[in-house]
Design an enzyme around this catalytic site. Structure first.
Site, short mmCIF file in Angstrom:
data_model
loop_
_atom_site.label_atom_id
_atom_site.label_comp_id
_atom_site.label_asym_id
_atom_site.label_seq_id
_atom_site.Cartn_x
_atom_site.Cartn_y
_atom_site.Cartn_z
N LYS B 71 60.50 33.75 12.66
CA LYS B 71 60.10 35.13 12.35
C LYS B 71 58.58 35.22 12.26
O LYS B 71 57.91 34.29 11.80
CB LYS B 71 60.74 35.53 11.02
CG LYS B 71 60.66 37.02 10.69
CD LYS B 71 61.39 37.32 9.37
CE LYS B 71 61.29 38.78 8.97
NZ LYS B 71 61.99 39.06 7.70
N SER B 146 65.15 42.92 7.80
CA SER B 146 63.96 42.99 8.63
C SER B 146 63.88 41.87 9.68
O SER B 146 63.09 41.97 10.61
CB SER B 146 62.72 42.92 7.74
OG SER B 146 62.67 41.66 7.07
N SER B 170 67.17 40.67 4.17
CA SER B 170 66.58 40.66 5.52
C SER B 170 67.09 39.56 6.44
O SER B 170 66.83 39.60 7.64
CB SER B 170 65.06 40.57 5.42
OG SER B 170 64.55 41.80 5.00
#
Lengths: 487, 473
Positions: B71, B146, B170
């Site tokens: 990420k 997210s 997330s």
């Protein structure tokens, strides 16, 4: 100055630590290129996390204990949020509730004797980076930032408003500096090592905060200016408002920065990246590591060496001078068991040593902006000089000359004395001269036996003239009397 | 054409052993570059070269040759790291996050940085400055957030497994929306060093894979005490999976707000576990209704402080300098997106003098009550896990909720309490409806990742939902 109330917030850089407060970067950046002692943590790079330097916390606790504070059971770091270009994270890791220690006290000498100044709290925080404005802040077209300082461990020491004059404030800082140096956590000679903010008010007025006093020497000047300013306002019946003022060191004045309405809201909250620390349990161990502090040393110097209190005070204000004094005094007693009364056994009278160090040596060092540590006048040289002085080998004036020459050019006391023709003849050398004078002046010797007082003075004068004044008067008198009686 | 990715890490290991790493990685990089789902922000161009070295020199490591996606809020040395924000464009970190370091030490190949909500603030990956990621199951739908890019990359075969981060769901939300497995470990189980902070006291690095086995292998590699993170903990000091009760609690609160088909599949899963010998009972945690308010106040407060460093002085967005304060304002006005600004403002407000006690302190108190609720449930009822739907809805349409922040925040109702308590939790697929995946969440005791992973494995072995993801590859 009547009814002045002053409280200090002293920021002390723990610059004797090897690494910064929250990262492993070296603290030894004084003469280094800017931005060479940095890492993701002290640059505030995204994702970097602080880790507490335990040694720094230990230093903080030692200072707190030396200032007679209560160390809290648990201590906690907070974030102090504000924007400024020298602050890489947009917040400073500091302390708020649960500081390291509270409720301390420290005594200072005032014109009316000893006085206790209460310490409100001692807490830790990180130093911001340093901003540099080439050519001065008014003229510089840009700001340069040096992050070498960023993240240095600071100790903030906050007093109650117990100081009654700018002079007392200065005394407080001098004493504090000396304690910090005794604890070996601080070198006050480095730039920016001690920075002071101060609250000052007069009876009947609101307090002003004076910020940015960058040296402990500037404090007295800044506060005197501010006290006078406030006095003049009161005299003219103008209300003193609560405000923050900036000290302009160059012009020696304070300038209004912001009033109370403009105070910043720092939005303190606990630093989530640092768990609370239980530090109370460290104190027992750290207590043992605290050396003898100035007050105790003064008492001991008076008792153990019999020196005068003002001398003891002056000797102990700088730990290096205090250690120097002790080395000099102990020079001749190393073979004598500790517990015996040793005063008589000393080759050097401690009072003489104290007076030479305080009245002569400190002045000569000061004049040359030198420190005793690392100076060419090592303890053994001073011991030699004082021994020669007390045995009458050299004169006081000679001793001062030798000290000066060694401080300026180094060298050996004996060699200097010889080269410059200092020093006295020893007794046997004088003896030869005495015999010679008696032999060469039978007439005067006769007069002497007729009890003519002037005759002895004449003979003494002859011997002194022959020795070019280097015979000890005591030797001359004794020897003359001895040989004249034999006649 | 050979499908390198359909059997996860175990399958890919054969290709590595056979010296096909370079070929597989090259094909993968090409596929990423096609950018069908906008799963990546940055592609690591040196991945193929790394793969070639591995084919040549072999070497060891539990993840040798595995193409892993990371990420974009995890710091990667020499690779641009933006948090999907304009303000960090061009920022190339000089250091690796501890988790990235551990992946590399174990032979993994980092193939790219995945798309996300800006600074991890969002539930859909729609707040990314680089545009939304699309759900591989239906390109008109959100992948969750997210960590939407990390989930979509796994689900679409654009990596073998990935790292995400989980502040309020997330990792689990996008795992659920993309039909894969995701693990959010206990707070402190994995180092946060190098994770670009949104809300320090809530967030964790988590793992994602097409099976729970892959996700847990990744977790095993990245976890453990790190001297650079003072909140990381040596898990061996804590009890792991000691007593077994064979019982789970079902969090039936808020069920009336859950979509009907989601609820149906979650119950099916619970009954399936019952058939496999794990009993259940319904539980109700009284303080859970305050979880969302507490969560958002804490997260936004911390965020307002964490994001203060983005001032353009040292990295990222920069322009013509004026006075420092106006420069800061301009850079922050230009660099942050709408949702990020909203959270900074609300967080700044709740920490302000006069409001701190009313909001932030109160939120911390609520947090403690919720922690006690969970502790009590586990202890008194002797539970191994607490289960709930991961998300109350199936993946929704892109743009459907983005203009309605409150409704969006509400969708985190089951994931957020886990972050407030610091407990571990996994999300695994438990069914499909209208062609869209549905996830179930298992919450475990602190540092007892093992139990919930084991339950998830038992479930996985006896169902075939997770295998459906390979149909996409």
């Amino acid at each position: 100055m009547n009814n002045v109330m002053i409280g200090l917030e002293v920021h002390v850089q723990l610059n004797k630590l090897k690494s910064k407060l929250f990262c492993g970067c070296s603290t030894d950046y004084q003469d280094e290129e800017p931005n060479t002692h940095t890492c993701p943590v002290c640059l505030g790079l995204p994702g970097a996390l602080p880790v507490v330097n335990r040694k720094a916390v230990e230093c903080g606790i030692k200072v707190a204990l030396a200032l007679n504070c209560e160390v809290l059971e648990q201590t906690l770091f907070y974030r102090k949020n504000y924007f400024y270009p020298d602050l890489p994270k947009g917040f400073q890791i500091s302390q708020y509730d649960f500081p390291l220690a509270v409720n301390g006290k420290m005594s200072i000498e005032t014109d009316r004797g000893e006085k206790i100044i209460r310490i409100n709290r001692v807490h830790m925080e990180e130093d911001p980076a340093r901003m540099i404005h080439e050519g001065g802040i008014q003229y510089s077209r840009h700001s340069l930032i040096d992050y070498n300082r960023s993240g240095m461990a600071l100790l903030e020491i906050v007093t109650e408003p117990d100081l009654k004059s700018p002079k007392e404030a200065r005394r407080f800082l001098d004493k504090l500096r000396s304690i910090l140096e005794y604890l070996d956590v601080f070198n006050g000679d480095l730039e920016g090592a001690m920075r002071v903010d101060s609250n000052i008010s007069l009876a009947g007025g609101d307090r002003a905060e004076v910020k940015n006093i960058s040296s402990h020497k500037g404090v007295e000047k800044a506060l005197s200016y501010e006290a006078t300013r406030q006095k003049n306002l009161l005299r003219r019946n103008i209300k003193i408002i609560q405000e923050t003022r900036h000290y302009d060191e160059e012009r020696g004045i304070t300038i209004s920065m912001r009033t109370k309405e403009g105070e910043e809201d720092y939005r303190y909250f606990p630093e989530p990246d640092l768990p609370p620390m239980s530090v109370k349990s460290w104190t027992e161990r750290l207590k043992d590591e605290i050396p003898e502090l100035p007050d105790a040393k003064i008492r001991r110097f008076v008792e153990e060496y019999g020196v005068k209190e003002n001398h003891a005070r002056s000797l102990t204000s700088d730990i290096e001078i205090a250690d120097y004094f002790e080395t000099v005094c102990k020079s001749s007693i190393c073979t004598i068991p500790r517990q015996k009364v040793v005063r008589r056994a000393r080759e050097i009278d401690p009072n003489m040593a104290a007076s030479w160090i305080v009245d002569v040596l400190k002045g000569e060092l000061n004049y040359r902006e030198m420190k005793i540590e690392g100076s060419p006048l090592t303890e053994d040289k001073t011991i030699k000089i004082l021994k020669d002085l007390s045995s009458g080998k050299i004169t006081e004036k000679n001793a001062v000359e030798i000290i000066r020459e060694i401080l300026d050019n180094g060298g050996d006391p004996e060699e200097i004395a010889r080269r410059r023709g200092f020093g006295r003849l020893d007794r046997s050398e004088t003896e030869i001269l005495v015999k010679k004078v008696i032999e060469e002046n039978p007439k005067v010797v006769e007069d002497y036996h007729k009890k003519k007082k002037r005759a002895l003075n004449f003979l003494v004068g002859k011997v002194m003239a022959l020795s070019k004044g280097k015979s000890a008067p005591k030797d001359v008198n004794e020897l003359l009397e001895k040989y004249l009686c034999e006649d | 054409m050979k499908n390198y990715f359909k059997d996860g890490i175990k399958g890919f290991r054969h290709f590595v052993e056979d010296g096909e790493t370079e070929e597989a990685t090259r094909r993968l990089i090409d596929k990423i570059k096609e950018n069908r789902f906008n799963a990546y922000i940055t592609v690591c161009e040196d991945a193929v070269e790394r793969a070639r070295e591995i084919d040549k020199n072999k070497g060891d490591g539990r993840l040798l040759g595995m193409p892993i996606a990371v990420k974009d809020n995890l710091s990667t040395r020499g690779v641009e790291t933006t948090c999907a924000s304009k303000i960090l464009r061009g920022y190339v970190p000089p250091y690796d996050a501890t988790v990235v370091e551990r992946l590399k030490e174990n032979g993994a190949i980092i193939v790219g940085k995945t798309n996300m909500d800006e600074f991890a603030m969002g539930t859909t990956t729609e707040t990314s400055f680089f545009g939304s990621t699309r759900n591989p199951w239906d390109e008109d739908r959100v992948p969750g957030g997210s960590s939407g890019g990390s989930a979509a990359a796994v689900a679409s075969g654009e990596c073998i497994a990935s790292l995400g981060t989980d502040t309020g769901g997330s990792v689990r939300c996008p795992a659920s929306f993309c039909g894969i497995s995701g693990i959010k470990p206990t707070y402190g189980f994995v180092s946060r060093y190098g994770l670009i902070a949104y809300s320090n006291s809530l967030e964790c690095v988590g793992t994602m894979g097409s099976s729970i086995e892959d996700a847990s292998l990744l977790l095993d590699v990245i976890s453990g005490k790190d001297s650079r993170d003072s909140t990381s903990i040596d898990p061996t000091l804590y009890r792991r999976s000691s007593e077994k009760f064979g019982k789970i609690g079902v969090l039936t609160q808020f069920f009336d707000g859950v979509e009907e088909d989601v609820l149906k599949h979650v119950w099916n899963a619970i009954h399936k576990l019952e058939d496999l010998g794990i009993e259940y009972e319904e539980i109700d945690l009284p303080n859970l209704r305050y979880a969302l308010s507490s969560y958002y106040i804490i997260a936004m407060s911390e965020a307002s402080s964490n994001l203060a460093r983005y001032d353009g002085v040292r990295y990222g967005l920069r322009g013509k300098d004026l006075a420092w304060d106006t420069t800061f304002s301009r850079i922050r006005a230009e660099g942050f997106g709408k949702e990020v600004k909203r959270r900074i403002l609300m967080g700044t407000f709740s920490l302000s003098a006069g409001y701190y006690g009313k909001y932030y302190l109160k939120a911390l108190k609520v947090r403690n009550l919720i922690i006690k609720d969970f502790e009590g449930a586990f202890r008194k009822r002797k539970l191994d896990a607490i289960v709930s739907p991961t998300m109350p809805y199936k993946p929704f349409k892109l743009g459907e909720k983005i203009e309605d922040p409150i409704s969006m925040y509400l969708s985190d109702i089951y994931t957020v309490p886990v972050n407030l308590t610091g407990l571990p939790s996994v999300s695994i697929p438990c069914g499909f409806s209208e062609g869209l995946p549905i996830g179930i969440q298992l919450i475990g005791r602190a540092f007892d990742e093992e139990t919930i992973i084991n339950i998830a494995k038992i479930y996985e072995e006896n169902t075939d939902h997770q295998k459906k993801v390979s149909g996409l590859l």
